[in-house]
Design an enzyme around this catalytic site. Structure first.
Site, PDB file in Angstrom:
ATOM      1  N   GLU A  71      -9.686 -10.581  -0.161  1.00 45.93           N
ATOM      2  CA  GLU A  71      -9.365  -9.663   0.924  1.00 45.93           C
ATOM      3  C   GLU A  71      -8.726  -8.382   0.407  1.00 45.93           C
ATOM      4  OE1 GLU A  71     -10.330 -13.413   2.445  1.00 45.93           O
ATOM      5  OE2 GLU A  71      -8.701 -12.946   1.026  1.00 45.93           O
ATOM      6  N   PHE A  94     -11.393 -14.223   8.978  1.00 47.65           N
ATOM      7  CA  PHE A  94     -10.306 -14.665   9.854  1.00 47.65           C
ATOM      8  C   PHE A  94      -9.103 -13.729   9.732  1.00 47.65           C
ATOM      9  CE2 PHE A  94     -12.815 -18.432   9.024  1.00 47.65           C
ATOM     10  CZ  PHE A  94     -12.907 -19.030  10.273  1.00 47.65           C
ATOM     11  N   ALA A  95      -8.522 -13.381  10.881  1.00 51.79           N
ATOM     12  CA  ALA A  95      -7.357 -12.507  10.886  1.00 51.79           C
ATOM     13  C   ALA A  95      -6.208 -13.089  10.081  1.00 51.79           C
ATOM     14  CB  ALA A  95      -6.905 -12.268  12.334  1.00 51.79           C
ATOM     15  N   ASP A  96      -6.168 -14.407   9.985  1.00 52.79           N
ATOM     16  CA  ASP A  96      -5.088 -15.083   9.257  1.00 52.79           C
ATOM     17  C   ASP A  96      -5.033 -14.667   7.784  1.00 52.79           C
ATOM     18  OD1 ASP A  96      -4.830 -17.736  11.359  1.00 52.79           O
ATOM     19  OD2 ASP A  96      -6.764 -16.745  11.182  1.00 52.79           O
ATOM     20  N   HIS A 140      -6.388 -20.662  10.519  1.00 52.87           N
ATOM     21  CA  HIS A 140      -7.605 -19.970  10.949  1.00 52.87           C
ATOM     22  C   HIS A 140      -7.618 -19.714  12.455  1.00 52.87           C
ATOM     23  CE1 HIS A 140      -8.688 -21.889   7.126  1.00 52.87           C
ATOM     24  NE2 HIS A 140      -9.645 -20.989   7.005  1.00 52.87           N
TER      25      HIS A 140
END
Length: 337
Positions: A71, A94-96, A140
């Protein structure tokens, strides 16, 4: 006007903007990986949720770019491309996973225009899936838009319908500043009407979905659906509510919220994120500071509990705020004057 899913609306927005502007590029894990069935023609997997499906054959590998599973590398690449004159749309799955790239987001991307004296533009869009209700467990399933909404220099989108998803993504791609675009996983398959043509939804303008006299209900993303169910049920009893879809959490449309509150005197805020430092807390604070004289009852926040998202389906159903929770909060502000 036709109907399409939110997934297809997002795909259409990407396709139309890539056709309109050669500087728009898409990057992320699996967006140009894999092979296409028995045809022998290579096609993108479309990312984990299939949003970018079909872009690779039309636009090629120079504009639909597969990235490593990093990321930090994805956001760093997007930042550099934006400073060099491109308009990257980067997918983080995933935003996580934002934490892995947080320095690139809040210390770099969000500050370039300010630190370079306005001489640099950073037209980056970060797309990411969020939200509980899909049995994806604690790493997630989070709704972390409050964290990124708190960062100066970032704009944050939280669409709840296919039409808004398309219009807001097109606006995000055209924006000269970085935009974080949250897509709720439970909404990808949701169908809804989408106007024909080049629709663009401006930021900082909430949508008034229902009009009423008794309570102002403010909701975000998937919670708009649940709030609508609660509001419509109460309308059968003669209890009517303004239902406001925030659409963006940075900027916040304070004017629409306060105008509604001045008419109803009661406020319920529905936010899937955890309660501490949530958007619900921000809106409650706005009501307390700017709408205090209009309040006829304490503000009610309907949020997830302050816990990680549980994996067990039974616990996850209890974790996610639902129509019954929202209905109870509305009844509470009506009883407590």
């Amino acid at each position: 006007m036709g109907e399409m899913t939110m997934r297809d609306a997002l795909n259409a927005a990407l396709k139309e903007e890539m056709e309109r502007d050669d500087s728009v590029i898409v990057m992320g894990e699996d967006v140009s990986g894999g092979a296409g069935g028995t045809s022998g023609k290579r096609d993108a997997a479309g990312g984990i949720f299939g949003v970018t499906k079909g872009l690779l054959p039309q636009f090629g590998e120079d504009r639909v770019i597969d990235t490593p599973i990093s990321e930090s590398a994805i956001v760093g690449l997007a930042n550099g491309a934006a400073l060099a004159g491109m308009r990257p749309v980067a997918e983080l799955m995933f935003a996580d996973f934002v934490g892995v790239s947080f320095d690139q987001i809040f210390n770099q991307m969000a500050k370039f225009r300010y630190m370079f004296g306005g001489k640099a533009k950073t037209p980056v869009v970060l797309r990411m899936a969020m939200g509980a209700g899909m049995n994806a467990a604690a790493q997630h399933s989070q709704t972390i838009y409050p964290i990124l909404s708190s960062v100066p220099g970032l704009k944050v989108c939280v669409p709840s319908s296919p039409a808004d998803a398309k219009g807001m993504l097109k606006q995000a791609i055209r924006d000269d500043d970085p935009v974080v675009f949250f897509e709720h996983k439970a909404l990808y398959a949701r169908k809804g009407p989408v106007p024909d043509g080049d629709i663009v939804v401006p930021f900082g303008e909430a949508a008034l979905l229902r009009e009423g006299r008794d309570v102002t209900v403010v909701a975000i993303a998937r919670m708009v659906q649940f709030a609508a169910k609660a509001v419509d049920k109460l309308a059968e009893e003669g209890i009517t509510c303004d239902l406001i879809d925030m659409r963006t959490t940075s900027p916040i449309d304070e004017e629409t919220i306060l105008e509604s509150l001045s008419q109803t005197g009661r406020l319920v805020v529905v936010d899937e994120s955890n309660p501490i430092c949530s958007i619900a807390s921000e809106i409650a604070g706005l009501a307390a500071s700017e709408g205090y004289h209009d309040l006829m009852a304490p503000v009610q926040k309907v949020t997830a509990p302050h816990t990680p998202v549980p994996f067990a389906r039974e616990l996850e159903r209890m974790y996610v705020p639902g129509p019954a929770n929202i209905e109870a909060a509305i009844r509470s502000v009506l009883e407590n004057e």
